[in-house]
Design a protein around this motif. Structure first.
Motif, PDB file in Angstrom:
ATOM      1  N   UNK A  74       2.181  -2.881   1.123  1.00 60.49           N
ATOM      2  CA  UNK A  74       3.186  -3.219   0.114  1.00 60.49           C
ATOM      3  C   UNK A  74       4.360  -3.946   0.768  1.00 60.49           C
ATOM      4  N   UNK A  75       4.209  -5.237   0.921  1.00 60.75           N
ATOM      5  CA  UNK A  75       5.248  -6.078   1.518  1.00 60.75           C
ATOM      6  C   UNK A  75       5.779  -7.010   0.428  1.00 60.75           C
ATOM      7  N   UNK A  76       6.991  -7.540   0.608  1.00 58.45           N
ATOM      8  CA  UNK A  76       7.527  -8.455  -0.402  1.00 58.45           C
ATOM      9  C   UNK A  76       6.572  -9.608  -0.706  1.00 58.45           C
ATOM     10  N   UNK A  77       6.372  -9.857  -1.999  1.00 58.30           N
ATOM     11  CA  UNK A  77       5.452 -10.895  -2.435  1.00 58.30           C
ATOM     12  C   UNK A  77       4.101 -10.376  -2.877  1.00 58.30           C
ATOM     13  N   UNK A  78       3.795  -9.121  -2.556  1.00 54.90           N
ATOM     14  CA  UNK A  78       2.516  -8.535  -2.957  1.00 54.90           C
ATOM     15  C   UNK A  78       2.457  -8.380  -4.477  1.00 54.90           C
ATOM     16  N   UNK A 100       2.755  -6.007 -11.578  1.00 60.19           N
ATOM     17  CA  UNK A 100       3.904  -5.764 -10.718  1.00 60.19           C
ATOM     18  C   UNK A 100       3.925  -6.682  -9.519  1.00 60.19           C
ATOM     19  N   UNK A 101       5.134  -6.942  -9.036  1.00 61.55           N
ATOM     20  CA  UNK A 101       5.312  -7.727  -7.813  1.00 61.55           C
ATOM     21  C   UNK A 101       6.357  -7.046  -6.941  1.00 61.55           C
ATOM     22  N   UNK A 102       6.036  -6.856  -5.658  1.00 66.32           N
ATOM     23  CA  UNK A 102       6.984  -6.259  -4.715  1.00 66.32           C
ATOM     24  C   UNK A 102       8.041  -7.308  -4.385  1.00 66.32           C
ATOM     25  N   UNK A 103       9.300  -7.016  -4.722  1.00 63.94           N
ATOM     26  CA  UNK A 103      10.379  -7.983  -4.494  1.00 63.94           C
ATOM     27  C   UNK A 103      11.133  -7.714  -3.208  1.00 63.94           C
ATOM     28  N   UNK A 123      11.219  -2.277  -4.230  1.00 64.22           N
ATOM     29  CA  UNK A 123      11.594  -2.758  -5.551  1.00 64.22           C
ATOM     30  C   UNK A 123      10.414  -3.453  -6.194  1.00 64.22           C
ATOM     31  N   UNK A 124      10.004  -2.990  -7.365  1.00 61.84           N
ATOM     32  CA  UNK A 124       8.812  -3.489  -8.039  1.00 61.84           C
ATOM     33  C   UNK A 124       9.229  -4.135  -9.355  1.00 61.84           C
TER      34      UNK A 124
END
Length: 698
Positions: free
Chosen positions: A286-290, A309-312, A326-327
C-alpha cells in the motif's frame, strides 16, 4: 468617488495636478527588452500610475479593467475607489477612476484588480488600440507554499485553534531527537503529555499546531505563557483540502484484490473525500498511487458501502509499528455517494441540520432577526407573506438534492439560532444566501459565535468536497457587517478571486402586450455564441465562468435536467437588441422557483453593452424581459446593474434594493474561507495560557 477633472483629459497630463511627473521619472517601470515580462513581443509595453503617483506594472488589460503588480508598501483596500493613468513610453493613454475588486498581498509585492467606473468610452478606445492581454504563469513575487501568517491574524488563529483543542508538537529548536506532544486548551493554554525526557526541553522551542486544514509552526521562548503567546516567525502550511473527523468505534475498511485474502484495516478518521486507516509498517503493497478496485467501508451498526480506492499518502502513525494511509474513495453510483455523504455529514455537523426543519421556526427567525427589513423593506410586507408556503415547498424539494443545495439551521432546545442556504444556481458555482441569526445573541465582535461558524462550515464544506463545483459566489451589500468582512474584504484577497460591483433594481411584471420593442428578440443559438464571444474581456474570466456565460455551460442542459428531476424549475434565455442590423446589447435572463430566494435575487436579468452606444438599448431589453418573466409565472424580477446607469433603471419604473458586489472565490480556496470563519468566531478575549508541569495532559 474620485473622478478626473474635465480639464485634465490632455494626453500626458497627470490626474492630480500639473504635469510635474514626466515619463522619464516612471521609465524604470516600463518593461524593457531584458526583462522577463517582455519576452512576448506581442505584449504592449504599458504601465499605470495610481493617484498617489505609485507606478504599477500592467499584468492584465481588458475592457472591464486591469490587473496590476504594485509595490508591497502601497496602501490600498478592498472596495476603495481610486484613480489612475494608463501610460506607454510616449504618452498617457487613459485617465479613469476605478474600484478595487481584488487585492492579493505577497511577501514581495501585491496584485491589484481595478474595475473601471467612469470614462468608459475613453477606456474602451485605449483597450481597442492596445488589445486585450493577460500575462499568464507565476509571477516572481508569488509566495512559497509555506505562507507567513499576517501579524493581525496570529492571535485570532491561535484562539480558534485553542477553541478546537488542536494537537500540538513541541521540540527544542535544532533538536529533532526530542518531541513532546500535547494540545491547546481554551482555558488552560498549552498542555503537554507526559514524556520521560520532559525535563530536557530547553528554549527556544518550535511549536507545531495541527489545525483542521493547515498546520501552524512558530518559535517561542517560553512554554509558560502569560497574558498571551508571543510567537515568532509564524508559518502556515496547507495540509489537506477537507476536514476530518474521528471514525466511529469499530469502523473498518476491507480491501479486496491486494492479495488472495481480503485485507481488513482499522479506520482512523473520515472526510467527504475518503478515509484514513492504520496499516502495519511491514505491509509493503500500500504505497501512494496504489489503486484498489474493491473497497468496502463498514462500521458497527452502520452501512456497508462499496467504492474504488486510491492510496494518496502514507505517513508514520502515533501507534508503534504502524503507519497511517489516506485512502481516496470514488467510483460509487450517485445513490451510494449521497448515502456516504449523509453518513459523514452526521459526524461532521452534530449541531446543525440540512433537512427535517421546522420551517415555521425558521420563518420566525427571519422576522425576528430583521432579515425582512433589508433594502428598505418592512417585515410585514405582503410580498414576503405570500412567499411563506412557496419557501417551504421549495426547500422541502431541495432537501432531497443536497448536491443542488440546501438550507442549514442551528437549533437550540427552544428556537432556531441561525440559518444559511446555498444552491448550485449555475453549472459550476455554489451560491450562499439567506444568512440570519438570532438578534438576541451577543454580537460577533464581542463574543464567540458557534452558530455562525457551524452553519458556514456545513454549507461551504459540502461545496468544497464537490469536484463539479469551481466557484463560490457571494452577493454582498456595501453596508454588510460580517458578510462584508468575510465574503468581500477577505475573499478578494485570495489569489484567483474577483469582484464586480453592482446595484440591484426590482421591477414588477405587468400584463402581456403592455410593451412593444421591435428591435428586441430572443437570441438564436448562433446569436448566443456571438454574444458570449463578445463578452470575453467585458467581464472578468471568473465572472463569466461562474455565471455560465461561456459556450460550454451557457444552456445549462445538465443542470436544468437535474433541477427538473427533483421537481425544481431552472430557466434561462438570452435576448438581443439590434441597432442598424448590429447586435448592440444583450441580456441574460434566469429564473427559479418562487420562495427559493425571498428577495428574488435568482430571478434576474443582466445587461451587457456589446457595441458603443449599446446601453441606449437597455430600457428596451428591460421592457421586453417583462414578457419572458410573465410566461414563467413571475410577478417581479431584479436587474443587476453593473454599468452604473440609475437613470435608465428609473425610466422603466425600477426600485433600488441597494448596491453591493458579487464575489467569485475558487472552490479550492474553501479551506482559507473556513479558517477565516474560525478566526471570526474564536472566543474573545484571548485566554491566559499557562502550562502546569504538575498537571500534564495524559
Amino acid at each position: 468617488m474620485l473622478r478626473p477633472k474635465a480639464e485634465q483629459g490632455r494626453a500626458g497630463q497627470p490626474i492630480d495636478g500639473p504635469a510635474t511627473h514626466s515619463s522619464e521619472e516612471t521609465a524604470p517601470f516600463v518593461p524593457s527588452a531584458s526583462s522577463d515580462s517582455s519576452d512576448d513581443p506581442a505584449r504592449p509595453q504599458v504601465w499605470a500610475v495610481l493617484s498617489d503617483r505609485t507606478p504599477c506594472l500592467v499584468a492584465e488589460l481588458a475592457e472591464w479593467g486591469l490587473r496590476l503588480v504594485i509595490p508591497s508598501d502601497a496602501q490600498l483596500s478592498i472596495s476603495q475607489t481610486t484613480s489612475f493613468e494608463l501610460r506607454n513610453a510616449k504618452r498617457t493613454l487613459a485617465q479613469c477612476s476605478a474600484r478595487v475588486v481584488g487585492l492579493v498581498r505577497y511577501e514581495l509585492g501585491q496584485e491589484l484588480l481595478l474595475w473601471v467606473l467612469d470614462d468608459t468610452e475613453q477606456w474602451r478606445r485605449a483597450v481597442e488600440r492596445l488589445g486585450d492581454f493577460c500575462v499568464e504563469g507565476p509571477h516572481p513575487h508569488l509566495a512559497a507554499p509555506d505562507t507567513r501568517l499576517p501579524q493581525d491574524r496570529i492571535d485570532r488563529r491561535l484562539r480558534a485553534l485553542a477553541a478546537e483543542r488542536s494537537r500540538t508538537h513541541v521540540h527544542p529548536v535544532g533538536r529533532d531527537d526530542l518531541q513532546v506532544s500535547g494540545r491547546l486548551d481554551p482555558e488552560r493554554g498549552l498542555l503537554l503529555e507526559w514524556h520521560p525526557r520532559l525535563a530536557e526541553l530547553q528554549p527556544p522551542f518550535e511549536i507545531v499546531v495541527e489545525g483542521p486544514f493547515s498546520t501552524i509552526t512558530f518559535n517561542e521562548q517560553s512554554l509558560t505563557w502569560g497574558e498571551k503567546p508571543e510567537p515568532d516567525n509564524v508559518m502556515c502550511t496547507r495540509q489537506r483540502q477537507m476536514r476530518r473527523v474521528a471514525a466511529p468505534s469499530g469502523a473498518r475498511v476491507v480491501l479486496y484484490g491486494i492479495d488472495d485474502e481480503p485485507l481488513e484495516l482499522a479506520m482512523l478518521d473520515v472526510s467527504f473525500g475518503g478515509v484514513s486507516v492504520r496499516v502495519s509498517k511491514d505491509e509493503p503493497r500500500l504505497v501512494p498511487g496504489t489503486v484498489i478496485h474493491d473497497v468496502i467501508v463498514t462500521w458497527k451498526g452502520g452501512p456497508q458501502l462499496r467504492f474504488m480506492g486510491e492510496v494518496r499518502h502514507r505517513s508514520p502513525s502515533a501507534h508503534p509499528g504502524s503507519d497511517m494511509i489516506g485512502l481516496q474513495l470514488s467510483g460509487a453510483p450517485e445513490p451510494l455517494k449521497e448515502r456516504w455523504a449523509r453518513e459523514v455529514e452526521h459526524m461532521l455537523y452534530p449541531s446543525t441540520r440540512s433537512y427535517g426543519h421546522n420551517y415555521q421556526s425558521i420563518w420566525d427567525l427571519f422576522e425576528a432577526s430583521g432579515y425582512f427589513d433589508l433594502s428598505g423593506n418592512r417585515r410585514e410586507n405582503l410580498d414576503f407573506m405570500m412567499l411563506r408556503d412557496a419557501f417551504e415547498n421549495s426547500y422541502r424539494k431541495l432537501a432531497a438534492a443536497p448536491d443542488l443545495g440546501f438550507l442549514v439551521s442551528y437549533e437550540s432546545p427552544t428556537r432556531v439560532e441561525a440559518t444559511l442556504a446555498a444552491v448550485r444556481a449555475w453549472s459550476k458555482s455554489w451560491f450562499g444566501f439567506h444568512m440570519a441569526r438570532n438578534a438576541n445573541r451577543p454580537h460577533l465582535v464581542n463574543s464567540d459565535s458557534s452558530p455562525l461558524k457551524d452553519i458556514h462550515f456545513h454549507v461551504y464544506e459540502r461545496a468544497g468536497a464537490n469536484p463539479d463545483i469551481d466557484w463560490l459566489v457571494g452577493y454582498v451589500r456595501n453596508d454588510a457587517g460580517f458578510s462584508g468582512a468575510l465574503h468581500r474584504d477577505f475573499v478578494l484577497t485570495i489569489p484567483g478571486s474577483c469582484g464586480v460591483p453592482f446595484e440591484v433594481w426590482k421591477l414588477n411584471v405587468t400584463m402581456l402586450g403592455d410593451t412593444y420593442t421591435p428591435n428586441v428578440s430572443e437570441a438564436t443559438p448562433e446569436q448566443v455564441d456571438y454574444v458570449l464571444h463578445k463578452l470575453v474581456g467585458k467581464r472578468p474570466r471568473q465572472y463569466l465562468e461562474a455565471h455560465d456565460l461561456i459556450p460550454e455551460t451557457f444552456h445549462q442542459h445538465e443542470l436544468r435536467a437535474e433541477w427538473e428531476f427533483y421537481g425544481l424549475m431552472r430557466e434561462r434565455t438570452a435576448m438581443i437588441a439590434t441597432d442598424g442590423g448590429r447586435i448592440a446589447a444583450a441580456a441574460v435572463l434566469d429564473s427559479v422557483d418562487d420562495g427559493l430566494h425571498l428577495y428574488g435575487l435568482l430571478d434576474t436579468i443582466r445587461l451587457y453593452e456589446l457595441e458603443p452606444g449599446g446601453r441606449q438599448q437597455f430600457a428596451s431589453l428591460l421592457l421586453a424581459a417583462n414578457e419572458w418573466f410573465f410566461t414563467v409565472g413571475k410577478s417581479s424580477f431584479v436587474c443587476f446593474d453593473e454599468n452604473d446607469l440609475p437613470e435608465i433603471m428609473r425610466s422603466v419604473g425600477a426600485k433600488s434594493l441597494g448596491a453591493g458586489m458579487v464575489t467569485m472565490l475558487p472552490r479550492t480556496a474553501t479551506p482559507d474561507l473556513l479558517e477565516r470563519i474560525s478566526e471570526f468566531a474564536a472566543p474573545k478575549p484571548m485566554p491566559t495560557y499557562r502550562r502546569s508541569r504538575s498537571q500534564p495532559d495524559t
